[in-house]
Design a protein around this motif. Structure first.
Motif, PDB file in Angstrom:
ATOM      1  N   ILE A 166     -33.496 -61.748  36.375  1.00 31.03           N
ATOM      2  CA  ILE A 166     -34.632 -61.282  35.570  1.00 31.03           C
ATOM      3  C   ILE A 166     -34.751 -59.768  35.675  1.00 31.03           C
ATOM      4  O   ILE A 166     -34.961 -59.072  34.671  1.00 31.03           O
ATOM      5  CB  ILE A 166     -35.933 -61.972  36.024  1.00 31.03           C
ATOM      6  CG1 ILE A 166     -35.893 -63.458  35.653  1.00 31.03           C
ATOM      7  CG2 ILE A 166     -37.155 -61.306  35.390  1.00 31.03           C
ATOM      8  CD1 ILE A 166     -37.076 -64.255  36.163  1.00 31.03           C
TER       9      ILE A 166
ATOM     10  N   ILE B 126     -27.113 -74.277  31.008  1.00 29.36           N
ATOM     11  CA  ILE B 126     -28.133 -74.018  32.024  1.00 29.36           C
ATOM     12  C   ILE B 126     -27.866 -74.862  33.268  1.00 29.36           C
ATOM     13  O   ILE B 126     -27.989 -74.382  34.406  1.00 29.36           O
ATOM     14  CB  ILE B 126     -29.543 -74.260  31.452  1.00 29.36           C
ATOM     15  CG1 ILE B 126     -29.855 -73.191  30.410  1.00 29.36           C
ATOM     16  CG2 ILE B 126     -30.599 -74.266  32.562  1.00 29.36           C
ATOM     17  CD1 ILE B 126     -31.163 -73.399  29.681  1.00 29.36           C
TER      18      ILE B 126
ATOM     19  N   ALA C 175     -37.411 -68.804  32.817  1.00 28.53           N
ATOM     20  CA  ALA C 175     -36.749 -68.561  34.102  1.00 28.53           C
ATOM     21  C   ALA C 175     -37.768 -68.482  35.236  1.00 28.53           C
ATOM     22  O   ALA C 175     -37.532 -68.980  36.343  1.00 28.53           O
ATOM     23  CB  ALA C 175     -35.917 -67.285  34.042  1.00 28.53           C
TER      24      ALA C 175
ATOM     25  N   ILE D 123     -32.106 -65.907  40.748  1.00 31.70           N
ATOM     26  CA  ILE D 123     -32.770 -65.881  39.439  1.00 31.70           C
ATOM     27  C   ILE D 123     -33.664 -64.654  39.322  1.00 31.70           C
ATOM     28  O   ILE D 123     -33.751 -64.040  38.254  1.00 31.70           O
ATOM     29  CB  ILE D 123     -33.566 -67.184  39.208  1.00 31.70           C
ATOM     30  CG1 ILE D 123     -32.612 -68.395  39.218  1.00 31.70           C
ATOM     31  CG2 ILE D 123     -34.300 -67.143  37.868  1.00 31.70           C
ATOM     32  CD1 ILE D 123     -33.319 -69.741  39.220  1.00 31.70           C
TER      33      ILE D 123
ATOM     34  N   TYR E 116     -31.753 -69.351  28.332  1.00 30.26           N
ATOM     35  CA  TYR E 116     -32.949 -69.962  27.754  1.00 30.26           C
ATOM     36  C   TYR E 116     -33.256 -69.356  26.378  1.00 30.26           C
ATOM     37  O   TYR E 116     -33.621 -70.081  25.444  1.00 30.26           O
ATOM     38  CB  TYR E 116     -34.143 -69.758  28.684  1.00 30.26           C
ATOM     39  CG  TYR E 116     -34.274 -70.817  29.750  1.00 30.26           C
ATOM     40  CD1 TYR E 116     -34.326 -72.174  29.423  1.00 30.26           C
ATOM     41  CD2 TYR E 116     -34.347 -70.473  31.093  1.00 30.26           C
ATOM     42  CE1 TYR E 116     -34.449 -73.144  30.405  1.00 30.26           C
ATOM     43  CE2 TYR E 116     -34.463 -71.450  32.077  1.00 30.26           C
ATOM     44  CZ  TYR E 116     -34.515 -72.779  31.726  1.00 30.26           C
ATOM     45  OH  TYR E 116     -34.637 -73.747  32.695  1.00 30.26           O
TER      46      TYR E 116
ATOM     47  N   ASP F  62     -38.709 -71.852  36.431  1.00 32.61           N
ATOM     48  CA  ASP F  62     -37.725 -72.390  37.371  1.00 32.61           C
ATOM     49  C   ASP F  62     -37.919 -71.798  38.760  1.00 32.61           C
ATOM     50  O   ASP F  62     -37.805 -72.500  39.774  1.00 32.61           O
ATOM     51  CB  ASP F  62     -36.308 -72.108  36.874  1.00 32.61           C
ATOM     52  CG  ASP F  62     -35.873 -73.066  35.788  1.00 32.61           C
ATOM     53  OD1 ASP F  62     -36.668 -73.954  35.409  1.00 32.61           O
ATOM     54  OD2 ASP F  62     -34.737 -72.926  35.293  1.00 32.61           O
TER      55      ASP F  62
ATOM     56  N   THR G 271     -27.062 -64.802  32.038  1.00 32.85           N
ATOM     57  CA  THR G 271     -27.807 -65.400  33.141  1.00 32.85           C
ATOM     58  C   THR G 271     -28.953 -66.254  32.592  1.00 32.85           C
ATOM     59  O   THR G 271     -29.125 -66.404  31.388  1.00 32.85           O
ATOM     60  CB  THR G 271     -28.320 -64.296  34.075  1.00 32.85           C
ATOM     61  OG1 THR G 271     -29.046 -63.340  33.321  1.00 32.85           O
ATOM     62  CG2 THR G 271     -27.155 -63.607  34.780  1.00 32.85           C
ATOM     63  N   LEU G 272     -29.749 -66.809  33.505  1.00 33.21           N
ATOM     64  CA  LEU G 272     -30.709 -67.834  33.114  1.00 33.21           C
ATOM     65  C   LEU G 272     -31.676 -67.394  32.017  1.00 33.21           C
ATOM     66  O   LEU G 272     -31.882 -68.140  31.043  1.00 33.21           O
ATOM     67  CB  LEU G 272     -31.477 -68.317  34.344  1.00 33.21           C
ATOM     68  CG  LEU G 272     -32.308 -69.581  34.150  1.00 33.21           C
ATOM     69  CD1 LEU G 272     -31.449 -70.763  33.700  1.00 33.21           C
ATOM     70  CD2 LEU G 272     -33.034 -69.938  35.449  1.00 33.21           C
ATOM     71  N   PRO G 273     -32.312 -66.215  32.089  1.00 30.38           N
ATOM     72  CA  PRO G 273     -33.222 -65.827  31.000  1.00 30.38           C
ATOM     73  C   PRO G 273     -32.515 -65.757  29.650  1.00 30.38           C
ATOM     74  O   PRO G 273     -33.095 -66.115  28.619  1.00 30.38           O
ATOM     75  CB  PRO G 273     -33.729 -64.444  31.434  1.00 30.38           C
ATOM     76  CG  PRO G 273     -33.485 -64.374  32.900  1.00 30.38           C
ATOM     77  CD  PRO G 273     -32.258 -65.192  33.152  1.00 30.38           C
TER      78      PRO G 273
ATOM     79  N   THR H  21     -27.044 -73.303  37.036  1.00 33.34           N
ATOM     80  CA  THR H  21     -27.758 -73.630  38.269  1.00 33.34           C
ATOM     81  C   THR H  21     -26.817 -74.234  39.302  1.00 33.34           C
ATOM     82  O   THR H  21     -26.965 -73.968  40.509  1.00 33.34           O
ATOM     83  CB  THR H  21     -28.933 -74.590  37.993  1.00 33.34           C
ATOM     84  OG1 THR H  21     -28.464 -75.749  37.307  1.00 33.34           O
ATOM     85  CG2 THR H  21     -29.995 -73.906  37.146  1.00 33.34           C
TER      86      THR H  21
ATOM     87  N   ARG I  73     -37.710 -65.091  29.733  1.00 27.17           N
ATOM     88  CA  ARG I  73     -38.259 -64.667  31.024  1.00 27.17           C
ATOM     89  C   ARG I  73     -39.235 -65.703  31.567  1.00 27.17           C
ATOM     90  O   ARG I  73     -39.182 -66.068  32.743  1.00 27.17           O
ATOM     91  CB  ARG I  73     -38.955 -63.312  30.875  1.00 27.17           C
ATOM     92  CG  ARG I  73     -39.475 -62.729  32.190  1.00 27.17           C
ATOM     93  CD  ARG I  73     -40.140 -61.374  31.941  1.00 27.17           C
ATOM     94  NE  ARG I  73     -40.452 -60.692  33.179  1.00 27.17           N
ATOM     95  CZ  ARG I  73     -41.560 -60.890  33.898  1.00 27.17           C
ATOM     96  NH1 ARG I  73     -42.463 -61.776  33.465  1.00 27.17           N
ATOM     97  NH2 ARG I  73     -41.781 -60.234  35.015  1.00 27.17           N
TER      98      ARG I  73
END
Length: 350
Positions: free
Chosen positions: A240, A187, A311, A236, A269, A314, A264-266, A191, A308
């Motif tokens: 999503i 993560i 993210a 971001i 996580y 963030d 990706t970020l979601p 970023t 979700r």
């Protein structure tokens, strides 16, 4: 995008800020006078952009005008123009040139990114590497960087020095993405990459637009930091949307990044969750997913996860950063337009 990556390679993805996709971008900024000034200046930017890129040998012009003719939101030059509203010389000739520099640099990164990603489409048309080949696409990006450098030389050594730092950060982000997270936290790695690849050029637009308008140093810094935060938000949000939006809402096929092995970020996580959903995702997401049934199953698992929501947390953090930077600026209609722009980006995910 290339398969096996853990973060997105897009350096665009700036959302719908109320502009056209062909020709000079037209925005609505709340204040009719501001709207008229910015839109008139955007016509100047577009005219200068075309003049700069349509000169030279025919075989060069055909290649470097390819993505320019395809359109684009022109968000970065528009932000540069808005940032100039905090200086004594808003929308000056120097500001227009600075806005063009940022857009030409952005275009160059798109040509290079498409080669790295093995992309076949960009802005609704075949990518340069797909229409011609990788060598042509790389050289087209290089010519664009040369054109940007020439315009920078007319803006002074401070601009050249700033862009040397910007180039280095852009390349660092691409290299960081290419080598992957290795032993670092995925993560944190993610970023860092989007800050270096997406945030840095939007930050540069705020910096150059305000600097060449003669803004105060503290206001230049605030606009640069605001741009970086907004770049994080936009990327971001796009990530999503790729997972959790329906095609009729976003115009995209859900799970495109998953199909390319881009987490990706979601997703990142969700992968770290210590529960049955996280465990199953870790067993499936070992690379690109090719069949529709598996993609749909993963999308369902992700909807059951907290990816979700994490993210979104963030995103709201970066919104707080963006608002704090705007609070450092004097009150005017451009400040409110920037605040609304950041809010609208979040509304895209509901």
């Amino acid at each position: 995008m290339s398969s096996g990556r853990t973060v997105p390679t897009r350096s665009h993805g700036l959302g719908k800020e109320g502009v056209s996709t062909k020709g000079a971008s037209q925005g609505e900024f709340g204040d009719p006078e501001l709207t008229a000034r910015i839109n008139d200046a955007m016509v100047q930017v577009e005219n200068q952009l075309h003049a700069e890129l349509s000169s030279g040998e025919d075989f060069l012009v055909d290649k470097i005008m390819h993505l320019t003719r395809a359109g684009g939101k022109r968000f970065r030059p528009m932000f540069a123009l808005l940032a100039s509203q905090f200086g004594e010389k808003p929308l000056s000739d120097q500001v227009i040139k600075a806005a063009v520099v940022v857009e030409v640099t952005h275009l160059a990164t798109l040509y290079h990114d498409d080669v790295m990603d093995e992309a076949t489409m960009r802005r609704g048309v075949p990518s340069a590497n797909a229409r011609w080949d990788n060598s042509v696409a790389i050289l087209a990006g290089d010519i664009l960087l040369a054109r940007a450098s020439r315009i920078m030389s007319e803006l002074g050594t401070e601009t050249v020095a700033h862009f040397a730092e910007t180039f280095e950060e852009l390349v660092t982000g691409q290299m960081r993405e290419t080598v992957g997270p290795r032993d670092s936290d995925p993560i944190e790695h993610y970023t860092n990459v989007i800050r270096e690849k997406t945030g840095v050029l939007i930050a540069s637009a705020g910096y150059l637009g305000s600097m060449h308008a003669g803004a105060a140093p503290e206001h230049i810094a605030a606009l640069k930091n605001f741009g970086s935060a907004v770049g994080m938000i936009f990327q971001i949000v796009d990530d999503i949307i790729d997972i959790f939006s329906e095609t009729h809402e976003s115009g995209k096929t859900p799970g495109t990044d998953l199909r390319e092995g881009v987490f990706t970020l979601p997703v990142l996580y969700a992968l770290r969750e210590d529960n049955p959903v996280g465990e199953e995702l870790r067993s499936i997401l070992t690379g690109p997913i090719e069949d529709d049934d598996t993609v749909n199953h993963v999308l369902e698992l992700l909807s059951q996860s907290g990816g979700r929501e994490a993210a979104l947390k963030d995103i709201h953090h970066y919104m707080d950063v963006a608002n704090a930077e705007l609070d450092r600026l004097p009150d005017n209609s451009a400040k409110e337009a920037l605040r609304e722009l950041a809010k609208l980006s979040i509304k895209r995910v509901g």
